[in-house]
Design an enzyme around this catalytic site. Sequence first.
Site, PDB file in Angstrom:
ATOM      1  N   GLU A   7       0.836  -1.213   0.000  1.00  0.00           N
ATOM      2  CA  GLU A   7       0.000   0.000   0.000  1.00  0.00           C
ATOM      3  C   GLU A   7       0.868   1.259   0.000  1.00  0.00           C
ATOM      4  OE1 GLU A   7      -2.437  -1.409   3.496  1.00  0.00           O
ATOM      5  OE2 GLU A   7      -4.075  -0.799   2.180  1.00  0.00           O
ATOM      6  N   GLU A  18      -3.827 -10.048   4.139  1.00  0.00           N
ATOM      7  CA  GLU A  18      -4.856  -9.581   5.082  1.00  0.00           C
ATOM      8  C   GLU A  18      -5.934 -10.637   5.319  1.00  0.00           C
ATOM      9  OE1 GLU A  18      -3.362  -7.715   2.868  1.00  0.00           O
ATOM     10  OE2 GLU A  18      -2.947  -5.738   3.715  1.00  0.00           O
TER      11      GLU A  18
HETATM   12  C1  1HE Z   1       6.788  -8.653  12.008  1.00  0.00           C
HETATM   13  C2  1HE Z   1       6.065  -8.461  10.807  1.00  0.00           C
HETATM   14  C3  1HE Z   1       4.861  -7.703  10.880  1.00  0.00           C
HETATM   15  C4  1HE Z   1       7.794  -9.655  10.357  1.00  0.00           C
HETATM   16  N1  1HE Z   1       4.486  -7.199  12.073  1.00  0.00           N
HETATM   17  N2  1HE Z   1       6.374  -8.132  13.148  1.00  0.00           N
HETATM   18  N3  1HE Z   1       2.018  -8.471   7.149  1.00  0.00           N
HETATM   19  C5  1HE Z   1       2.181  -9.807   7.091  1.00  0.00           C
HETATM   20  O1  1HE Z   1       1.269 -10.578   7.323  1.00  0.00           O
HETATM   21  C6  1HE Z   1       3.582 -10.294   6.789  1.00  0.00           C
HETATM   22  C7  1HE Z   1       4.160 -11.029   7.962  1.00  0.00           C
HETATM   23  N4  1HE Z   1       5.572 -11.298   7.775  1.00  0.00           N
HETATM   24  C8  1HE Z   1       6.052 -12.315   7.009  1.00  0.00           C
HETATM   25  O2  1HE Z   1       5.323 -13.021   6.330  1.00  0.00           O
HETATM   26  C9  1HE Z   1       7.533 -12.555   7.042  1.00  0.00           C
HETATM   27  O3  1HE Z   1       8.054 -11.980   8.241  1.00  0.00           O
HETATM   28  C10 1HE Z   1       8.303 -11.952   5.831  1.00  0.00           C
HETATM   29  C11 1HE Z   1       7.958 -12.746   4.573  1.00  0.00           C
HETATM   30  C12 1HE Z   1       7.979 -10.487   5.618  1.00  0.00           C
HETATM   31  C13 1HE Z   1       9.839 -12.056   6.108  1.00  0.00           C
HETATM   32  O4  1HE Z   1      10.186 -13.372   6.435  1.00  0.00           O
HETATM   33  P1  1HE Z   1      11.569 -13.658   7.191  1.00  0.00           P
HETATM   34  O5  1HE Z   1      11.718 -15.162   7.318  1.00  0.00           O
HETATM   35  O6  1HE Z   1      12.669 -12.905   6.514  1.00  0.00           O
HETATM   36  O7  1HE Z   1      11.443 -12.991   8.656  1.00  0.00           O
HETATM   37  P2  1HE Z   1      10.648 -13.505   9.959  1.00  0.00           P
HETATM   38  O8  1HE Z   1      11.522 -14.459  10.711  1.00  0.00           O
HETATM   39  O9  1HE Z   1       9.287 -13.967   9.629  1.00  0.00           O
HETATM   40  O10 1HE Z   1      10.478 -12.142  10.779  1.00  0.00           O
HETATM   41  C14 1HE Z   1      11.572 -11.524  11.417  1.00  0.00           C
HETATM   42  C15 1HE Z   1      11.007 -10.725  12.585  1.00  0.00           C
HETATM   43  O11 1HE Z   1      10.156  -9.690  12.082  1.00  0.00           O
HETATM   44  C16 1HE Z   1      10.133 -11.575  13.505  1.00  0.00           C
HETATM   45  O12 1HE Z   1      10.262 -11.049  14.806  1.00  0.00           O
HETATM   46  P3  1HE Z   1      11.178 -11.778  15.923  1.00  0.00           P
HETATM   47  O13 1HE Z   1      11.039 -10.888  17.112  1.00  0.00           O
HETATM   48  O14 1HE Z   1      10.588 -13.149  16.053  1.00  0.00           O
HETATM   49  O15 1HE Z   1      12.562 -11.802  15.343  1.00  0.00           O
HETATM   50  C17 1HE Z   1       8.751 -11.293  12.980  1.00  0.00           C
HETATM   51  O16 1HE Z   1       7.734 -11.485  13.963  1.00  0.00           O
HETATM   52  C18 1HE Z   1       8.861  -9.821  12.655  1.00  0.00           C
HETATM   53  N5  1HE Z   1       7.854  -9.392  11.682  1.00  0.00           N
HETATM   54  N6  1HE Z   1       6.703  -9.097   9.808  1.00  0.00           N
HETATM   55  C19 1HE Z   1       5.245  -7.434  13.168  1.00  0.00           C
HETATM   56  N7  1HE Z   1       4.108  -7.448   9.783  1.00  0.00           N
HETATM   57  C20 1HE Z   1      -2.949  -0.546   7.247  1.00  0.00           C
HETATM   58  S1  1HE Z   1      -3.542  -2.086   7.067  1.00  0.00           S
HETATM   59  C21 1HE Z   1      -2.286  -3.071   6.433  1.00  0.00           C
HETATM   60  C22 1HE Z   1      -2.576  -4.503   6.702  1.00  0.00           C
HETATM   61  C23 1HE Z   1      -1.355  -5.344   6.576  1.00  0.00           C
HETATM   62  O17 1HE Z   1      -0.289  -4.892   6.315  1.00  0.00           O
HETATM   63  S2  1HE Z   1      -1.611  -7.002   6.828  1.00  0.00           S
HETATM   64  C24 1HE Z   1      -0.117  -7.752   6.392  1.00  0.00           C
HETATM   65  C25 1HE Z   1       0.824  -7.809   7.546  1.00  0.00           C
END
Ligand code: 1HE
Length: 263
Positions: free
Chosen positions: A115, A135
């Site tokens: 977005e 989402e």
């Molecule tokens: C996060 C977030 C996040 C990672 N909020 N903490 N977005 C999503 O649903 C995407 C969610 N994220 C993922 O699918 C993956 O993290 C990725 C594909 C982006 C990257 O994968 P990877 O293997 O490189 O990293 P990881 O091990 O999954 O994440 C590393 C850290 O970042 C981990 O935290 P840690 O404390 O365990 O190390 C994750 O929890 C953290 N992290 N993404 C919070 N999104 C205005 S409305 C908009 C609506 C949306 O955007 S919905 C989609 C949200």
Amino acid sequence: MGHADQAGLVAYELRGSVAVLTLNRPEKRNAISDNVLSQIDFCVEKAGREARAAVLCGAGEHFCAGLDLAEHAERPLLEAITNSRQWHRVFERIERGSIPFVAALSGAVVGGGFELAAAAHIRVADETAYFGLPEGKRGIFVGGGGSVRIARLIGASRMADMMLTGRVARAEEIERWGGVNYLTPAGQATAKAFALAEAAAGNAPMSNFAVINALPRIQDMSSEDGLFTESLMASLTTETEEAKMGLRAFLEKRAGKVAPDDE
Ligand code: 1HE
């Protein structure tokens, strides 16, 4: 919290007339928390004051993992609405400000990250970039302007597919769908975005303002109103000093000719 307390979540650098804004939370894949959003806002405003174009990119391998889900999980209903409205305000400042923004995309361009990219005026993706709208999987809806901006870029039907089935689109697919303007080899999106921003920064500010503010609004008008608005904008831009100089420079053979790119 004051902006100084959040400094660093978005890195800001002015290089010549181009501002480079870097989402700088790679350990959380540049997920957008309230503080990140308010830093984006602060840097966008600063760029509008001192730069003539801007690049938006992410630190590390991923452009942006979207909304900070940890923070969002704690939000009551009314706060979720006001938070979404705040995203709209900040992204609107990017999309309808006075300087062009070029987004440089790699790795995850997901949810709110997509977005944000959609609010920029030009998108460059390297071959590692992938686009997702998870989402649906998270039980929420887009809230950062995606239903308007992403749907217009790639079509509501493709967006619905991504949201309903969790389809993740690669950079080439998104380019084919109209979601990005340029593709580059891995690691070269930011350099390409910077070159494009520099090119746009050389234009007359009034012309860029018209492209950013009149062109998209004209798409929402009837043809009749659009053509009338176009004539008004055309006459306004012609009155600027830059237009007089630009036209004279060409007629006196001091300005560059139009030529296809070498690439
Ligand atoms: C996060 C977030 C996040 C990672 N909020 N903490 N977005 C999503 O649903 C995407 C969610 N994220 C993922 O699918 C993956 O993290 C990725 C594909 C982006 C990257 O994968 P990877 O293997 O490189 O990293 P990881 O091990 O999954 O994440 C590393 C850290 O970042 C981990 O935290 P840690 O404390 O365990 O190390 C994750 O929890 C953290 N992290 N993404 C919070 N999104 C205005 S409305 C908009 C609506 C949306 O955007 S919905 C989609 C949200």
